[in-house]
Design a protein around this motif. Structure first.
Motif, short mmCIF file in Angstrom:
data_model
loop_
_atom_site.label_atom_id
_atom_site.label_comp_id
_atom_site.label_asym_id
_atom_site.label_seq_id
_atom_site.Cartn_x
_atom_site.Cartn_y
_atom_site.Cartn_z
N TYR A 6 -19.52 -9.41 6.55
CA TYR A 6 -18.34 -10.27 6.42
C TYR A 6 -17.12 -9.52 5.92
O TYR A 6 -16.02 -9.72 6.40
CB TYR A 6 -18.75 -11.38 5.45
CG TYR A 6 -17.79 -12.48 5.16
CD1 TYR A 6 -17.60 -13.52 6.07
CD2 TYR A 6 -17.12 -12.53 3.95
CE1 TYR A 6 -16.76 -14.58 5.76
CE2 TYR A 6 -16.28 -13.58 3.64
CZ TYR A 6 -16.10 -14.60 4.55
OH TYR A 6 -15.26 -15.64 4.25
N TYR A 7 -17.31 -8.63 4.97
CA TYR A 7 -16.19 -7.94 4.33
C TYR A 7 -15.92 -6.57 4.97
O TYR A 7 -16.84 -5.86 5.34
CB TYR A 7 -16.48 -7.71 2.83
CG TYR A 7 -16.46 -8.97 2.02
CD1 TYR A 7 -15.26 -9.51 1.58
CD2 TYR A 7 -17.62 -9.63 1.68
CE1 TYR A 7 -15.22 -10.68 0.83
CE2 TYR A 7 -17.61 -10.80 0.93
CZ TYR A 7 -16.40 -11.31 0.51
OH TYR A 7 -16.38 -12.47 -0.22
N ALA A 8 -14.63 -6.21 5.02
CA ALA A 8 -14.24 -4.86 5.39
C ALA A 8 -14.55 -3.95 4.21
O ALA A 8 -14.62 -4.41 3.06
CB ALA A 8 -12.74 -4.81 5.71
N GLU A 9 -14.72 -2.67 4.46
CA GLU A 9 -15.00 -1.72 3.38
C GLU A 9 -13.88 -1.72 2.35
O GLU A 9 -14.12 -1.50 1.17
CB GLU A 9 -15.22 -0.32 3.94
CG GLU A 9 -16.52 -0.16 4.71
CD GLU A 9 -17.77 -0.44 3.88
OE1 GLU A 9 -17.81 -0.05 2.69
OE2 GLU A 9 -18.70 -1.05 4.42
N ASP A 10 -12.63 -1.98 2.78
CA ASP A 10 -11.48 -1.94 1.88
C ASP A 10 -11.03 -3.34 1.44
O ASP A 10 -9.89 -3.54 1.03
CB ASP A 10 -10.32 -1.18 2.51
CG ASP A 10 -9.88 -1.76 3.86
OD1 ASP A 10 -10.66 -2.50 4.49
OD2 ASP A 10 -8.76 -1.45 4.30
N ALA A 11 -11.95 -4.30 1.48
CA ALA A 11 -11.63 -5.68 1.10
C ALA A 11 -11.35 -5.78 -0.40
O ALA A 11 -11.83 -4.97 -1.20
CB ALA A 11 -12.79 -6.61 1.46
N ILE A 12 -10.57 -6.80 -0.76
CA ILE A 12 -10.33 -7.14 -2.16
C ILE A 12 -10.56 -8.64 -2.30
O ILE A 12 -10.04 -9.43 -1.51
CB ILE A 12 -8.90 -6.76 -2.61
CG1 ILE A 12 -8.68 -5.26 -2.46
CG2 ILE A 12 -8.67 -7.20 -4.05
CD1 ILE A 12 -7.27 -4.81 -2.78
N SER A 13 -11.34 -9.01 -3.31
CA SER A 13 -11.66 -10.42 -3.55
C SER A 13 -11.06 -10.84 -4.89
O SER A 13 -11.25 -10.18 -5.91
CB SER A 13 -13.18 -10.61 -3.57
OG SER A 13 -13.50 -11.97 -3.73
N ALA A 19 -10.80 -9.73 -13.08
CA ALA A 19 -9.98 -8.78 -12.32
C ALA A 19 -10.42 -8.81 -10.85
O ALA A 19 -11.57 -9.16 -10.55
CB ALA A 19 -10.17 -7.38 -12.89
N PRO A 20 -9.53 -8.46 -9.94
CA PRO A 20 -9.91 -8.40 -8.52
C PRO A 20 -11.08 -7.43 -8.30
O PRO A 20 -11.19 -6.41 -8.98
CB PRO A 20 -8.65 -7.89 -7.83
CG PRO A 20 -7.54 -8.22 -8.76
CD PRO A 20 -8.12 -8.13 -10.14
N LEU A 21 -11.93 -7.79 -7.37
CA LEU A 21 -13.04 -6.92 -6.96
C LEU A 21 -12.53 -6.09 -5.79
O LEU A 21 -12.12 -6.64 -4.76
CB LEU A 21 -14.25 -7.75 -6.55
CG LEU A 21 -14.80 -8.66 -7.64
CD1 LEU A 21 -15.75 -9.68 -7.05
CD2 LEU A 21 -15.48 -7.83 -8.72
N VAL A 22 -12.57 -4.77 -5.94
CA VAL A 22 -12.00 -3.87 -4.94
C VAL A 22 -13.11 -3.15 -4.19
O VAL A 22 -13.92 -2.44 -4.79
CB VAL A 22 -11.05 -2.85 -5.60
CG1 VAL A 22 -10.47 -1.91 -4.55
CG2 VAL A 22 -9.93 -3.57 -6.35
#
Length: 163
Positions: free
Chosen positions: A63-70, A76-79
């Motif tokens: 689902y996520y790109a390798e460079d995703a940020i949640s 703190a944001p998950l990078v």
């Protein structure tokens, strides 16, 4: 001779005009974006994510790109995909087994070229007796990479009252 010179000059002016008009017509014929099809594709991605999450198969989540940020509340944001997957894994413990999450795609906003999609949706986390224990809304930015949509950014907000 003079008439031939005028004909050649007229032809020289008409050729660029015809070429220019032809290319503009081709631009306007671009295939339209099928919003319903893309919305179904995004919902299918959400369903697959929920299925893998609910069965604990987090390694398989594409689902996520390798460079995703949640982005989530109160942290703190998950990078990066590894950090996001680790956070999801940490949220599954013996007390949460049997809980099921489900996502509903409410709206999609699609870029003109169809390569980016913003999804607005609703989530419901229910316990093993199907009672909602957490609900809320989310926004996700998808980008098409190698022919598939992947998540670049996501954020969610719980809509349940604070206790």
């Amino acid at each position: 001779m003079e008439k031939r010179l005028i004909d050649v000059a007229l032809l020289a002016c008409l050729i660029p005009l015809v070429i220019t008009c032809g290319s503009k017509q081709e631009e306007s014929i671009a295939s339209p974006i099928d919003k319903d099809k893309i919305k179904k594709e995004i919902q299918a991605k959400e369903n697959k994510f929920a299925e893998l999450y609910n069965t604990g198969q987090l390694k398989s989540i594409g689902y996520y790109a390798e460079d995703a940020i949640s982005f989530s509340q109160n942290k703190a944001p998950l990078v990066g995909k590894p950090a996001i997957i680790e956070y999801l894994r940490a949220g599954i413990d013996s007390s949460s087994r049997g809980n099921k999450i489900a996502f509903t795609t409410n709206e999609v906003f699609i870029s003109n070229d169809g390569n980016q999609v913003v999804e607005i949706g609703y989530y419901n986390l229910a316990d093993s007796t199907n009672v909602s224990i957490n609900t809320g809304h989310y926004m996700v930015l998808f980008e098409k990479r190698n022919g598939n949509y992947v998540v670049l950014r996501d954020m969610s907000a719980c809509d349940m009252p604070l206790q």
